[in-house]
Design a protein around this motif. Structure first.
Motif, PDB file in Angstrom:
ATOM      1  N   ILE A 108      48.113  20.291  31.485  1.00  0.00           N
ATOM      2  CA  ILE A 108      48.858  21.180  30.527  1.00  0.00           C
ATOM      3  C   ILE A 108      49.023  20.690  29.206  1.00  0.00           C
ATOM      4  O   ILE A 108      49.831  19.470  29.118  1.00  0.00           O
ATOM      5  CB  ILE A 108      50.270  21.559  31.406  1.00  0.00           C
ATOM      6  CG1 ILE A 108      50.140  21.907  32.777  1.00  0.00           C
ATOM      7  CG2 ILE A 108      51.315  22.365  30.591  1.00  0.00           C
ATOM      8  CD1 ILE A 108      49.267  23.205  33.074  1.00  0.00           C
ATOM      9  N   GLY A 109      48.273  21.000  28.416  1.00  0.00           N
ATOM     10  CA  GLY A 109      48.121  20.153  26.978  1.00  0.00           C
ATOM     11  C   GLY A 109      48.412  21.357  25.926  1.00  0.00           C
ATOM     12  O   GLY A 109      48.599  22.380  25.980  1.00  0.00           O
ATOM     13  N   TYR A 110      48.110  20.661  24.946  1.00  0.00           N
ATOM     14  CA  TYR A 110      48.268  21.476  23.423  1.00  0.00           C
ATOM     15  C   TYR A 110      47.416  22.903  23.441  1.00  0.00           C
ATOM     16  O   TYR A 110      48.157  23.867  22.989  1.00  0.00           O
ATOM     17  CB  TYR A 110      47.639  20.692  22.397  1.00  0.00           C
ATOM     18  CG  TYR A 110      48.087  21.048  21.186  1.00  0.00           C
ATOM     19  CD1 TYR A 110      49.240  21.058  20.321  1.00  0.00           C
ATOM     20  CD2 TYR A 110      46.917  21.849  20.359  1.00  0.00           C
ATOM     21  CE1 TYR A 110      49.365  21.483  19.157  1.00  0.00           C
ATOM     22  CE2 TYR A 110      47.441  22.459  19.047  1.00  0.00           C
ATOM     23  CZ  TYR A 110      48.348  22.324  18.527  1.00  0.00           C
ATOM     24  OH  TYR A 110      48.808  22.797  17.229  1.00  0.00           O
ATOM     25  N   ASP A 111      46.450  22.999  23.955  1.00  0.00           N
ATOM     26  CA  ASP A 111      45.624  24.218  23.804  1.00  0.00           C
ATOM     27  C   ASP A 111      46.415  25.228  24.530  1.00  0.00           C
ATOM     28  O   ASP A 111      46.283  26.649  24.060  1.00  0.00           O
ATOM     29  CB  ASP A 111      44.254  24.158  24.182  1.00  0.00           C
ATOM     30  CG  ASP A 111      43.218  23.232  23.351  1.00  0.00           C
ATOM     31  OD1 ASP A 111      43.776  23.317  22.166  1.00  0.00           O
ATOM     32  OD2 ASP A 111      42.121  22.916  23.928  1.00  0.00           O
ATOM     33  N   LEU A 112      47.160  25.020  25.701  1.00  0.00           N
ATOM     34  CA  LEU A 112      47.739  25.937  26.429  1.00  0.00           C
ATOM     35  C   LEU A 112      49.052  26.188  25.913  1.00  0.00           C
ATOM     36  O   LEU A 112      49.486  27.272  25.719  1.00  0.00           O
ATOM     37  CB  LEU A 112      47.756  25.636  28.034  1.00  0.00           C
ATOM     38  CG  LEU A 112      46.777  25.715  28.730  1.00  0.00           C
ATOM     39  CD1 LEU A 112      46.995  25.096  30.094  1.00  0.00           C
ATOM     40  CD2 LEU A 112      46.306  27.141  28.949  1.00  0.00           C
TER      41      LEU A 112
ATOM     42  N   VAL B 271      58.677  24.839  32.301  1.00  0.00           N
ATOM     43  CA  VAL B 271      59.595  24.503  33.384  1.00  0.00           C
ATOM     44  C   VAL B 271      58.550  23.798  34.253  1.00  0.00           C
ATOM     45  O   VAL B 271      57.628  24.416  34.868  1.00  0.00           O
ATOM     46  CB  VAL B 271      60.450  25.635  34.205  1.00  0.00           C
ATOM     47  CG1 VAL B 271      61.198  25.068  35.110  1.00  0.00           C
ATOM     48  CG2 VAL B 271      61.038  26.499  33.068  1.00  0.00           C
ATOM     49  N   ASN B 272      59.035  22.401  34.622  1.00  0.00           N
ATOM     50  CA  ASN B 272      58.164  21.750  35.504  1.00  0.00           C
ATOM     51  C   ASN B 272      58.951  20.971  36.936  1.00  0.00           C
ATOM     52  O   ASN B 272      59.649  20.332  36.501  1.00  0.00           O
ATOM     53  CB  ASN B 272      57.622  20.567  34.796  1.00  0.00           C
ATOM     54  CG  ASN B 272      56.701  19.581  35.432  1.00  0.00           C
ATOM     55  OD1 ASN B 272      56.165  20.090  36.458  1.00  0.00           O
ATOM     56  ND2 ASN B 272      56.159  18.394  34.937  1.00  0.00           N
ATOM     57  N   THR B 273      58.741  21.658  37.906  1.00  0.00           N
ATOM     58  CA  THR B 273      59.352  21.196  39.218  1.00  0.00           C
ATOM     59  C   THR B 273      58.144  20.663  39.867  1.00  0.00           C
ATOM     60  O   THR B 273      58.220  20.529  41.149  1.00  0.00           O
ATOM     61  CB  THR B 273      59.896  22.247  39.962  1.00  0.00           C
ATOM     62  OG1 THR B 273      59.111  23.634  40.188  1.00  0.00           O
ATOM     63  CG2 THR B 273      61.372  22.793  39.085  1.00  0.00           C
TER      64      THR B 273
ATOM     65  N   LEU C 116      54.004  32.305  36.616  1.00  0.00           N
ATOM     66  CA  LEU C 116      54.134  31.299  37.340  1.00  0.00           C
ATOM     67  C   LEU C 116      52.540  30.624  37.501  1.00  0.00           C
ATOM     68  O   LEU C 116      51.461  31.334  37.745  1.00  0.00           O
ATOM     69  CB  LEU C 116      54.035  32.051  38.682  1.00  0.00           C
ATOM     70  CG  LEU C 116      55.456  32.803  38.941  1.00  0.00           C
ATOM     71  CD1 LEU C 116      55.640  33.362  40.325  1.00  0.00           C
ATOM     72  CD2 LEU C 116      56.735  32.098  38.471  1.00  0.00           C
ATOM     73  N   HIS C 117      52.578  29.375  37.049  1.00  0.00           N
ATOM     74  CA  HIS C 117      51.195  28.721  37.123  1.00  0.00           C
ATOM     75  C   HIS C 117      50.674  28.134  38.377  1.00  0.00           C
ATOM     76  O   HIS C 117      51.406  27.041  38.816  1.00  0.00           O
ATOM     77  CB  HIS C 117      51.307  27.656  35.866  1.00  0.00           C
ATOM     78  CG  HIS C 117      49.941  27.087  35.941  1.00  0.00           C
ATOM     79  ND1 HIS C 117      49.421  26.612  34.511  1.00  0.00           N
ATOM     80  CD2 HIS C 117      48.597  27.232  36.607  1.00  0.00           C
ATOM     81  CE1 HIS C 117      48.119  26.162  34.742  1.00  0.00           C
ATOM     82  NE2 HIS C 117      47.626  26.471  35.866  1.00  0.00           N
TER      83      HIS C 117
ATOM     84  N   SER D  79      56.362  28.696  34.386  1.00  0.00           N
ATOM     85  CA  SER D  79      57.092  27.658  35.658  1.00  0.00           C
ATOM     86  C   SER D  79      55.849  27.038  36.447  1.00  0.00           C
ATOM     87  O   SER D  79      54.808  27.916  36.779  1.00  0.00           O
ATOM     88  CB  SER D  79      57.911  28.588  36.656  1.00  0.00           C
ATOM     89  OG  SER D  79      58.435  27.647  37.485  1.00  0.00           O
ATOM     90  N   LEU D  80      55.838  25.520  36.431  1.00  0.00           N
ATOM     91  CA  LEU D  80      54.525  25.140  36.993  1.00  0.00           C
ATOM     92  C   LEU D  80      54.687  24.810  38.369  1.00  0.00           C
ATOM     93  O   LEU D  80      55.727  24.189  38.812  1.00  0.00           O
ATOM     94  CB  LEU D  80      54.452  23.611  36.195  1.00  0.00           C
ATOM     95  CG  LEU D  80      53.990  23.694  34.730  1.00  0.00           C
ATOM     96  CD1 LEU D  80      54.080  22.403  34.283  1.00  0.00           C
ATOM     97  CD2 LEU D  80      52.689  24.613  34.537  1.00  0.00           C
TER      98      LEU D  80
END
Length: 306
Positions: free
Chosen positions: A205-209, A220-222, A137-138, A192-193
């Motif tokens: 939220i990019g490549y390195d993560l 999952v992006n809500t 959970l982010h 889950s964002l």
């Protein structure tokens, strides 16, 4: 006081009825502007309003310029990036949201998308189960807490990262604490964002993560599409055929996904997180009660502008 409900996407009739009960009981006048298609309709309707309730409707400086009596605007929902906060402050308008009222609806949608993806869209072929899988959970706010509750029921292994929440709150909820986002993404097959879209989080939220996520990764992006670095997301999809993306809002690069990555994504037709009867009622009524309380006592508990 005149309370305007301005909703391009209207509240359910049950919600409007309850909103009216709240405002009527306090002696306020309720006005409705529903299904409008032109901003001029909004400008005309708000011209004599003392308060306004909106959903995803944009409250800009232009809107505020035409509303000299407006003292408060409430976004019926958690996110409030449709409110120009600086303009609200400049016009001496209190801006509020209604945190937590849509939280369960958003959390359930996250799992609906995960289940649909895990079972291959119910297309007749063998799928996978969620039990025993890791989920991160982010952010651990209102939505994150509901996601954690549901994940426990599925028997998932739950991690959380939120630098703004006490570590004790996360661990006492029975979750595994991550002290960095990197740690979270490395540990979890599902992430889950639940972060807001602001200057710190946009395109964060990019490549390195994403490259840290294990095999068969599912993002999952809500939250909001703006938190995703779409160029980096496409790069991950090119490099990793196992990567999946489930989103409650279509990305700007939707056409590329449809052309190149069919079967590896789910995008809802429109933002659906708060689209339940219960959330619709909860958020609308909460907004009305906050307005009534503001005029009666000056309560600004859920103020989001300075």
């Amino acid at each position: 006081m005149k309370v305007l409900v301005a909703t391009e996407k209207p509240f359910a009739p049950a919600a409007v009825r309850l909103i009216r009960e709240v405002t009527d009981a306090a002696g306020h006048e309720l006005a409705l502007l529903e299904n409008y298609t032109d901003v001029q309709e909004l400008l005309s309707a708000v011209s004599d309003a003392d308060a306004m309730i909106v959903r995803s409707d944009k409250v800009t400086s232009q809107v505020l310029d035409t509303a000299p009596k407006l003292k408060i605007v409430v976004r019926a929902g958690a996110g409030y990036d449709n409110l120009d906060l600086e303009a609200c402050t400049a016009h001496n308008v209190v801006a509020m949201n209604t945190p937590g009222q849509n939280a369960n609806a958003v959390a359930e949608l996250a799992f609906e998308m995960m289940l649909y993806q895990a079972r291959g869209g119910f297309g007749g072929k063998s799928g996978k189960e969620l039990r025993g899988k890791t989920i991160g959970l982010h952010a651990f706010g209102n939505v994150g807490k509901y996601v954690a509750e549901i994940a426990k029921g599925f028997g998932m292994d739950i991690y959380a990262f939120d630098p703004y929440i006490s570590e004790d709150i996360i661990t006492s909820a029975g979750l595994k604490l991550c002290r960095t986002a990197e740690e979270l993404y490395t540990a979890c097959q599902y992430v889950s964002l639940h972060i807001p879209a602001n200057e710190k989080t946009k395109k964060s939220i990019g490549y390195d993560l994403l490259k840290r996520m294990p095999d068969d990764a599912v993002l999952v992006n809500t939250a909001r599409k703006e938190v995703i670095n779409e160029e980096d997301l496409l790069k991950i999809f090119e490099e990793r055929p196992d990567f999946k993306y489930l989103s409650d809002v279509e990305p700007d690069c939707k056409a590329i996904f449809e052309e190149k990555f069919r079967g590896r994504f789910i995008f809802t037709a429109k933002k659906m997180g708060a689209q339940t009867e219960e959330a619709n009622v909860n958020a609308g009524v909460a907004a009305a009660r906050q307005i009534v309380d503001f005029f009666a006592t000056g309560n600004q508990k859920f103020r989001v502008n300075k």
